[in-house]
Design a protein around this motif. Structure first.
Motif, PDB file in Angstrom:
ATOM      1  N   GLU A   9      36.878  28.866  40.433  1.00  0.00           N
ATOM      2  CA  GLU A   9      38.055  29.459  39.790  1.00  0.00           C
ATOM      3  C   GLU A   9      37.647  30.578  38.845  1.00  0.00           C
ATOM      4  OE1 GLU A   9      41.855  30.426  38.522  1.00  0.00           O
ATOM      5  OE2 GLU A   9      41.120  29.467  40.343  1.00  0.00           O
ATOM      6  N   ARG A  10      36.509  30.410  38.186  1.00  0.00           N
ATOM      7  CA  ARG A  10      36.010  31.467  37.296  1.00  0.00           C
ATOM      8  C   ARG A  10      35.738  32.749  38.078  1.00  0.00           C
ATOM      9  NH1 ARG A  10      31.047  33.501  35.112  1.00  0.00           N
ATOM     10  NH2 ARG A  10      31.284  34.004  32.898  1.00  0.00           N
ATOM     11  N   GLU A  11      35.149  32.623  39.248  1.00  0.00           N
ATOM     12  CA  GLU A  11      34.869  33.792  40.087  1.00  0.00           C
ATOM     13  C   GLU A  11      36.159  34.491  40.514  1.00  0.00           C
ATOM     14  OE1 GLU A  11      31.881  35.244  40.767  1.00  0.00           O
ATOM     15  OE2 GLU A  11      31.115  33.764  39.345  1.00  0.00           O
ATOM     16  N   VAL A  12      37.151  33.705  40.903  1.00  0.00           N
ATOM     17  CA  VAL A  12      38.439  34.277  41.308  1.00  0.00           C
ATOM     18  C   VAL A  12      39.107  34.964  40.112  1.00  0.00           C
ATOM     19  CG1 VAL A  12      40.768  33.716  42.141  1.00  0.00           C
ATOM     20  CG2 VAL A  12      38.763  32.666  43.219  1.00  0.00           C
ATOM     21  N   ALA A  13      39.133  34.277  38.984  1.00  0.00           N
ATOM     22  CA  ALA A  13      39.741  34.852  37.778  1.00  0.00           C
ATOM     23  C   ALA A  13      38.973  36.092  37.322  1.00  0.00           C
ATOM     24  CB  ALA A  13      39.780  33.817  36.656  1.00  0.00           C
ATOM     25  N   GLY A  14      37.660  36.060  37.406  1.00  0.00           N
ATOM     26  CA  GLY A  14      36.846  37.202  37.012  1.00  0.00           C
ATOM     27  C   GLY A  14      37.083  38.419  37.891  1.00  0.00           C
ATOM     28  N   ALA A  15      37.200  38.195  39.192  1.00  0.00           N
ATOM     29  CA  ALA A  15      37.491  39.305  40.110  1.00  0.00           C
ATOM     30  C   ALA A  15      38.864  39.890  39.813  1.00  0.00           C
ATOM     31  CB  ALA A  15      37.398  38.823  41.556  1.00  0.00           C
ATOM     32  N   ALA A  16      39.830  39.036  39.541  1.00  0.00           N
ATOM     33  CA  ALA A  16      41.175  39.508  39.200  1.00  0.00           C
ATOM     34  C   ALA A  16      41.141  40.295  37.887  1.00  0.00           C
ATOM     35  CB  ALA A  16      42.144  38.331  39.093  1.00  0.00           C
ATOM     36  N   TYR A  17      40.354  39.844  36.937  1.00  0.00           N
ATOM     37  CA  TYR A  17      40.235  40.542  35.667  1.00  0.00           C
ATOM     38  C   TYR A  17      39.621  41.926  35.861  1.00  0.00           C
ATOM     39  CZ  TYR A  17      39.147  41.750  30.894  1.00  0.00           C
ATOM     40  OH  TYR A  17      39.078  42.411  29.694  1.00  0.00           O
ATOM     41  N   ALA A  18      38.546  42.002  36.621  1.00  0.00           N
ATOM     42  CA  ALA A  18      37.896  43.291  36.868  1.00  0.00           C
ATOM     43  C   ALA A  18      38.876  44.263  37.532  1.00  0.00           C
ATOM     44  CB  ALA A  18      36.651  43.097  37.727  1.00  0.00           C
ATOM     45  N   LYS A  19      39.649  43.778  38.476  1.00  0.00           N
ATOM     46  CA  LYS A  19      40.633  44.626  39.143  1.00  0.00           C
ATOM     47  C   LYS A  19      41.719  45.061  38.153  1.00  0.00           C
ATOM     48  CE  LYS A  19      43.781  44.863  43.033  1.00  0.00           C
ATOM     49  NZ  LYS A  19      44.330  44.220  44.203  1.00  0.00           N
ATOM     50  N   ALA A  20      42.158  44.145  37.296  1.00  0.00           N
ATOM     51  CA  ALA A  20      43.187  44.467  36.300  1.00  0.00           C
ATOM     52  C   ALA A  20      42.693  45.512  35.305  1.00  0.00           C
ATOM     53  CB  ALA A  20      43.629  43.196  35.569  1.00  0.00           C
ATOM     54  N   VAL A  21      41.428  45.449  34.934  1.00  0.00           N
ATOM     55  CA  VAL A  21      40.867  46.447  34.016  1.00  0.00           C
ATOM     56  C   VAL A  21      40.922  47.829  34.668  1.00  0.00           C
ATOM     57  CG1 VAL A  21      38.737  47.247  32.889  1.00  0.00           C
ATOM     58  CG2 VAL A  21      39.435  44.858  32.675  1.00  0.00           C
ATOM     59  N   GLU A  22      40.597  47.914  35.951  1.00  0.00           N
ATOM     60  CA  GLU A  22      40.660  49.199  36.654  1.00  0.00           C
ATOM     61  C   GLU A  22      42.099  49.702  36.766  1.00  0.00           C
ATOM     62  OE1 GLU A  22      38.352  51.485  37.665  1.00  0.00           O
ATOM     63  OE2 GLU A  22      37.170  50.192  36.367  1.00  0.00           O
ATOM     64  N   THR A  23      43.027  48.797  37.059  1.00  0.00           N
ATOM     65  CA  THR A  23      44.435  49.171  37.133  1.00  0.00           C
ATOM     66  C   THR A  23      44.922  49.646  35.768  1.00  0.00           C
ATOM     67  OG1 THR A  23      44.821  47.614  38.932  1.00  0.00           O
ATOM     68  CG2 THR A  23      46.753  48.325  37.686  1.00  0.00           C
ATOM     69  N   PHE A  24      44.538  48.941  34.725  1.00  0.00           N
ATOM     70  CA  PHE A  24      44.901  49.316  33.365  1.00  0.00           C
ATOM     71  C   PHE A  24      44.313  50.676  32.999  1.00  0.00           C
ATOM     72  CE2 PHE A  24      43.967  48.686  28.665  1.00  0.00           C
ATOM     73  CZ  PHE A  24      45.216  49.106  28.260  1.00  0.00           C
ATOM     74  N   ARG A  25      43.059  50.920  33.379  1.00  0.00           N
ATOM     75  CA  ARG A  25      42.412  52.202  33.083  1.00  0.00           C
ATOM     76  C   ARG A  25      43.195  53.353  33.705  1.00  0.00           C
ATOM     77  NH1 ARG A  25      38.896  56.041  35.285  1.00  0.00           N
ATOM     78  NH2 ARG A  25      38.869  54.931  37.250  1.00  0.00           N
ATOM     79  N   GLU A  26      43.616  53.197  34.936  1.00  0.00           N
ATOM     80  CA  GLU A  26      44.355  54.279  35.601  1.00  0.00           C
ATOM     81  C   GLU A  26      45.726  54.476  34.956  1.00  0.00           C
ATOM     82  OE1 GLU A  26      44.830  57.522  38.021  1.00  0.00           O
ATOM     83  OE2 GLU A  26      43.019  56.409  37.539  1.00  0.00           O
ATOM     84  N   ALA A  27      46.411  53.381  34.621  1.00  0.00           N
ATOM     85  CA  ALA A  27      47.718  53.497  33.952  1.00  0.00           C
ATOM     86  C   ALA A  27      47.550  54.126  32.570  1.00  0.00           C
ATOM     87  CB  ALA A  27      48.386  52.122  33.843  1.00  0.00           C
ATOM     88  N   TRP A  28      46.518  53.715  31.846  1.00  0.00           N
ATOM     89  CA  TRP A  28      46.254  54.294  30.530  1.00  0.00           C
ATOM     90  C   TRP A  28      45.976  55.788  30.661  1.00  0.00           C
ATOM     91  CZ3 TRP A  28      42.479  57.162  28.317  1.00  0.00           C
ATOM     92  CH2 TRP A  28      42.550  57.308  26.926  1.00  0.00           C
ATOM     93  N   ALA A  29      45.141  56.166  31.619  1.00  0.00           N
ATOM     94  CA  ALA A  29      44.786  57.575  31.799  1.00  0.00           C
ATOM     95  C   ALA A  29      46.016  58.407  32.140  1.00  0.00           C
ATOM     96  CB  ALA A  29      43.717  57.722  32.878  1.00  0.00           C
ATOM     97  N   ARG A  30      46.897  57.888  32.982  1.00  0.00           N
ATOM     98  CA  ARG A  30      48.121  58.619  33.341  1.00  0.00           C
ATOM     99  C   ARG A  30      48.983  58.870  32.103  1.00  0.00           C
ATOM    100  NH1 ARG A  30      51.353  55.576  37.505  1.00  0.00           N
ATOM    101  NH2 ARG A  30      52.729  57.346  37.243  1.00  0.00           N
ATOM    102  N   LEU A  31      49.189  57.832  31.314  1.00  0.00           N
ATOM    103  CA  LEU A  31      50.019  57.970  30.122  1.00  0.00           C
ATOM    104  C   LEU A  31      49.342  58.858  29.083  1.00  0.00           C
ATOM    105  CD1 LEU A  31      52.545  57.335  28.518  1.00  0.00           C
ATOM    106  CD2 LEU A  31      51.486  55.152  27.852  1.00  0.00           C
ATOM    107  N   ALA A  32      48.055  58.663  28.867  1.00  0.00           N
ATOM    108  CA  ALA A  32      47.318  59.493  27.914  1.00  0.00           C
ATOM    109  C   ALA A  32      47.343  60.952  28.348  1.00  0.00           C
ATOM    110  CB  ALA A  32      45.880  58.995  27.770  1.00  0.00           C
ATOM    111  N   ALA A  33      47.244  61.200  29.647  1.00  0.00           N
ATOM    112  CA  ALA A  33      47.286  62.570  30.160  1.00  0.00           C
ATOM    113  C   ALA A  33      48.637  63.211  29.879  1.00  0.00           C
ATOM    114  CB  ALA A  33      46.999  62.579  31.661  1.00  0.00           C
TER     115      ALA A  33
END
Length: 98
Positions: A9-33
């Motif tokens: 479960e940690r591996e699944v949650a960790g993979a989801a977290y890593a993906k969420a960080v990337e999604t958040f980075r792109e959303a943050w960059a769009r808004l910051a831009a």
């Protein structure tokens, strides 16, 4: 739940977290831009844009450090976030037509 199940479960949650960080980075960059573009002297027309609470890259870096996870998101680099926003904003500024 046993130890093996928890590790899986940690591996699944960790993979989801890593993906969420990337999604958040792109959303943050769009808004910051967009915020950056709207604050550009060639685009702004006296309107004030409310944006981030931090006022410097250093404060952004400090905030991003809190999102780092040793195994699943160990290197959240401020330049990756900031430079993406600048890249998007520069394109917006270049394409702006008053």
């Amino acid at each position: 739940m046993n130890r093996q199940q928890l590790r899986a479960e940690r591996e699944v949650a960790g993979a989801a977290y890593a993906k969420a960080v990337e999604t958040f980075r792109e959303a943050w960059a769009r808004l910051a831009a967009i915020d950056r573009t709207l604050q550009n002297q060639n685009v702004a027309q006296g309107e004030a844009i409310r944006s981030w609470h931090f006022a410097s890259r250093k404060l952004l870096e400090d905030g991003l450090r809190a999102l780092q996870h040793s195994d699943f998101a160990p290197r959240i680099i401020v330049n990756d976030w900031h430079d993406r926003a600048v890249e998007l904003s520069d394109k917006q500024i270049g394409a702006f037509k008053p």
